[in-house]
Design a protein around this motif. Structure first.
Motif, mmCIF file in Angstrom:
data_model
loop_
_atom_site.group_PDB
_atom_site.id
_atom_site.type_symbol
_atom_site.label_atom_id
_atom_site.label_comp_id
_atom_site.label_asym_id
_atom_site.label_seq_id
_atom_site.Cartn_x
_atom_site.Cartn_y
_atom_site.Cartn_z
ATOM 1 N N THR A 202 31.411 60.539 0.341
ATOM 2 C CA THR A 202 32.413 61.047 1.273
ATOM 3 C C THR A 202 33.522 61.665 0.423
ATOM 4 O O THR A 202 34.102 60.999 -0.434
ATOM 5 N N ILE A 203 33.795 62.951 0.649
ATOM 6 C CA ILE A 203 34.704 63.714 -0.206
ATOM 7 C C ILE A 203 36.055 63.862 0.490
ATOM 8 O O ILE A 203 36.141 64.414 1.593
ATOM 9 N N VAL A 204 37.099 63.382 -0.166
ATOM 10 C CA VAL A 204 38.465 63.543 0.326
ATOM 11 C C VAL A 204 39.136 64.617 -0.518
ATOM 12 O O VAL A 204 39.291 64.450 -1.739
ATOM 13 N N ARG A 205 39.506 65.720 0.137
ATOM 14 C CA ARG A 205 40.178 66.829 -0.551
ATOM 15 C C ARG A 205 41.576 66.987 0.018
ATOM 16 O O ARG A 205 41.785 66.925 1.219
ATOM 17 N N TRP A 206 42.492 67.252 -0.890
ATOM 18 C CA TRP A 206 43.913 67.257 -0.534
ATOM 19 C C TRP A 206 44.565 68.503 -1.104
ATOM 20 O O TRP A 206 44.425 68.801 -2.280
ATOM 21 N N ASP A 207 45.249 69.269 -0.248
ATOM 22 C CA ASP A 207 46.070 70.386 -0.714
ATOM 23 C C ASP A 207 47.433 69.824 -1.095
ATOM 24 O O ASP A 207 48.234 69.445 -0.236
ATOM 25 N N ASP B 206 54.310 67.096 5.757
ATOM 26 C CA ASP B 206 52.931 67.212 6.224
ATOM 27 C C ASP B 206 52.069 67.826 5.123
ATOM 28 O O ASP B 206 52.372 68.923 4.631
ATOM 29 N N GLN B 207 50.980 67.123 4.757
ATOM 30 C CA GLN B 207 50.089 67.617 3.710
ATOM 31 C C GLN B 207 48.650 67.623 4.220
ATOM 32 O O GLN B 207 48.218 66.709 4.914
ATOM 33 N N TRP B 208 47.927 68.666 3.842
ATOM 34 C CA TRP B 208 46.575 68.886 4.355
ATOM 35 C C TRP B 208 45.571 67.995 3.632
ATOM 36 O O TRP B 208 45.511 67.950 2.409
ATOM 37 N N ILE B 209 44.763 67.282 4.422
ATOM 38 C CA ILE B 209 43.712 66.427 3.873
ATOM 39 C C ILE B 209 42.427 66.664 4.664
ATOM 40 O O ILE B 209 42.435 66.719 5.897
ATOM 41 N N GLY C 72 28.311 60.169 10.044
ATOM 42 C CA GLY C 72 29.088 61.107 9.255
ATOM 43 C C GLY C 72 30.544 61.191 9.680
ATOM 44 O O GLY C 72 30.973 60.596 10.673
ATOM 45 N N ILE C 73 31.297 61.957 8.912
ATOM 46 C CA ILE C 73 32.712 62.168 9.211
ATOM 47 C C ILE C 73 33.107 63.583 8.792
ATOM 48 O O ILE C 73 32.684 64.076 7.747
ATOM 49 N N ASP C 74 33.874 64.232 9.641
ATOM 50 C CA ASP C 74 34.403 65.565 9.345
ATOM 51 C C ASP C 74 35.779 65.660 9.987
ATOM 52 O O ASP C 74 35.915 65.990 11.163
ATOM 53 N N GLU C 75 36.791 65.342 9.195
ATOM 54 C CA GLU C 75 38.171 65.347 9.677
ATOM 55 C C GLU C 75 39.023 66.239 8.785
ATOM 56 O O GLU C 75 38.971 66.129 7.558
ATOM 57 N N GLN C 76 39.799 67.108 9.406
ATOM 58 C CA GLN C 76 40.690 67.980 8.659
ATOM 59 C C GLN C 76 41.998 68.096 9.422
ATOM 60 O O GLN C 76 41.987 68.299 10.632
ATOM 61 N N GLY C 77 43.095 67.957 8.713
ATOM 62 C CA GLY C 77 44.380 68.073 9.379
ATOM 63 C C GLY C 77 45.509 67.631 8.471
ATOM 64 O O GLY C 77 45.313 67.355 7.278
ATOM 65 N N PHE C 78 46.689 67.570 9.045
ATOM 66 C CA PHE C 78 47.882 67.229 8.277
ATOM 67 C C PHE C 78 48.210 65.747 8.419
ATOM 68 O O PHE C 78 48.120 65.171 9.510
ATOM 69 N N VAL C 79 48.571 65.160 7.285
ATOM 70 C CA VAL C 79 48.955 63.752 7.216
ATOM 71 C C VAL C 79 50.342 63.700 6.569
ATOM 72 O O VAL C 79 50.636 64.449 5.632
ATOM 73 N N ARG C 80 51.172 62.812 7.057
ATOM 74 C CA ARG C 80 52.516 62.689 6.488
ATOM 75 C C ARG C 80 52.431 61.967 5.156
ATOM 76 O O ARG C 80 52.128 60.773 5.079
ATOM 77 N N ILE C 81 52.651 62.695 4.081
ATOM 78 C CA ILE C 81 52.582 62.158 2.727
ATOM 79 C C ILE C 81 53.878 62.520 2.009
ATOM 80 O O ILE C 81 54.256 63.692 1.949
ATOM 81 N N GLY C 82 54.555 61.539 1.459
ATOM 82 C CA GLY C 82 55.763 61.821 0.704
ATOM 83 C C GLY C 82 56.840 62.524 1.505
ATOM 84 O O GLY C 82 57.631 63.293 0.954
#
Length: 366
Positions: free
Chosen positions: A100-105, A59-62, A46-56
């Motif tokens: 596997t669900i990728v959710r993005w704020d 920092d954007q939450w994924i 499994g995978i459970d990762e949450q945090g900020f990624v540099r997008i555009g």
């Protein structure tokens, strides 16, 4: 559409959170603890990762969650604008058994908005958010070591979704629209007429006058008028209003992934993100093209008044795609996938996953 539909709750809800009695907060803490336990992923695969990624450039939450990394990957494009789907993670827990669900704020929404505040969001336009969505997709493909992902877009996110699916078949294995928003270049006024009819039947003369003053041509609406229209439309329909209260606000209040500050940022982000709708007033989905090179699905609420089911079905009938299927989620209005997440999962497993598997085998053989 979600941001506008909830716009009048923002101030009152924020005030209620600030003044919430101790007993209510204690009950919330207990329910959140149970939710956190239910969300635990212990599978070695499994995978459970949450945090900020540099997008555009910001920092954007994924969030990336699933029980098995070998499952198909879903990248969601949330609605609003400004209304992240991460509040529904507990409701959609069963989806993570199969995908596997990728959710993005998005920029301007939720935890991304909370991270940088209104001054740290950079350019908040449709075009910028579209480019962000492509970057998030490529990030997911690289992080999860897959060649393509399933694109699931809901409500205002489906305005992005149709364009992403049409323009980038190399990135997506299938398109799934729910609360599907069809931009008609001002021709389809059925939703406006339906709202007028409901308001007349209810004797809501003041609101009726507001809607008549806004007019039927969405191309002429300002972002503020678009927000007002969506708010009045949601409030005019008992099923939509009930769903907002029980599903959307209920999920928000009990989410183990969101602090009270996060909830405040959720509402602030909704108001901030209204500006992104200004660039879509003249969009025409039919003129842009109804041919898609990937499997195409729409799973729509039976009684949706915000993004009418009849409009979504009419567009679907014109779509050309390798595989396509339209299904109604019974007994629901807007937010159908979250009102009945088990039915949405059934549709994903019955129609989408087999199509993705067939397409994957075809690519492997070529």
């Amino acid at each position: 559409m979600l941001a506008a539909a909830l716009v009048t709750t923002a101030t009152t809800t924020a005030a209620a959170l600030a003044a919430a009695p101790v007993g209510l907060l204690a009950h919330r803490a207990v329910r959140r603890a149970r939710g956190a336990e239910a969300l635990r992923i212990e599978s070695p695969a499994g995978i459970d990762e949450q945090g900020f990624v540099r997008i555009g450039g910001i920092d954007q939450w994924i969030s990336v969650r699933g029980e098995d990394r070998t499952n198909p990957v879903i990248v969601e494009i949330h609605g609003g604008p400004g209304a992240p789907n991460s509040i529904h993670t507990t409701r959609t827990r069963a989806w993570e058994q199969h995908f596997t669900i990728v959710r993005w704020d998005m920029r301007g929404a939720g935890k991304t908005f909370g991270r940088g505040g209104p001054q740290g969001q950079g350019e908040t336009t449709f075009d910028r958010l579209y480019e962000d969505a492509l970057e998030v997709t490529r990030h997911a493909i690289e992080r999860l070591r897959t060649d393509r992902v399933v694109l699931v877009a809901n409500s205002y996110g489906s305005v992005f979704g149709l364009r992403l699916a049409r323009n980038h078949p190399e990135l997506y294995s299938a398109y799934v629209g729910t609360d599907q928003n069809i931009q008609s270049g001002g021709r389809d006024t059925a939703a406006h007429a339906g709202l007028l009819e409901r308001l007349r039947a209810a004797g809501r003369t003041k609101r009726l006058a507001q809607v008549e003053a806004i007019g039927a041509d969405a191309r002429a609406w300002t972002p503020a008028q678009r927000a007002t229209y969506a708010k009045l439309s949601a409030q005019s329909d008992p099923l939509t209003l009930d769903t907002i209260k029980k599903v959307v606000l209920g999920s928000m209040w009990l989410s183990p992934l969101h602090s009270l500050r996060d909830l405040r940022d959720f509402f602030r982000g909704q108001s901030f993100s209204e500006r992104a709708t200004g660039g879509t007033a003249g969009f025409d989905d039919r003129a842009d093209g109804t041919r898609f090179e990937i499997p195409f699905f729409i799973f729509q609420g039976e009684f949706d008044v915000l993004t009418p089911t009849a409009s979504a079905r009419a567009f679907f009938e014109e779509v050309e795609a390798p595989v396509k299927h339209f299904a109604v989620i019974e007994g629901t209005s807007h937010f159908a996938s979250f009102r009945r997440p088990e039915r949405f999962l059934e549709l994903l497993l019955t129609h989408v996953r087999p199509a993705v598997a067939v397409a994957g085998r075809a690519r492997s053989a070529s």
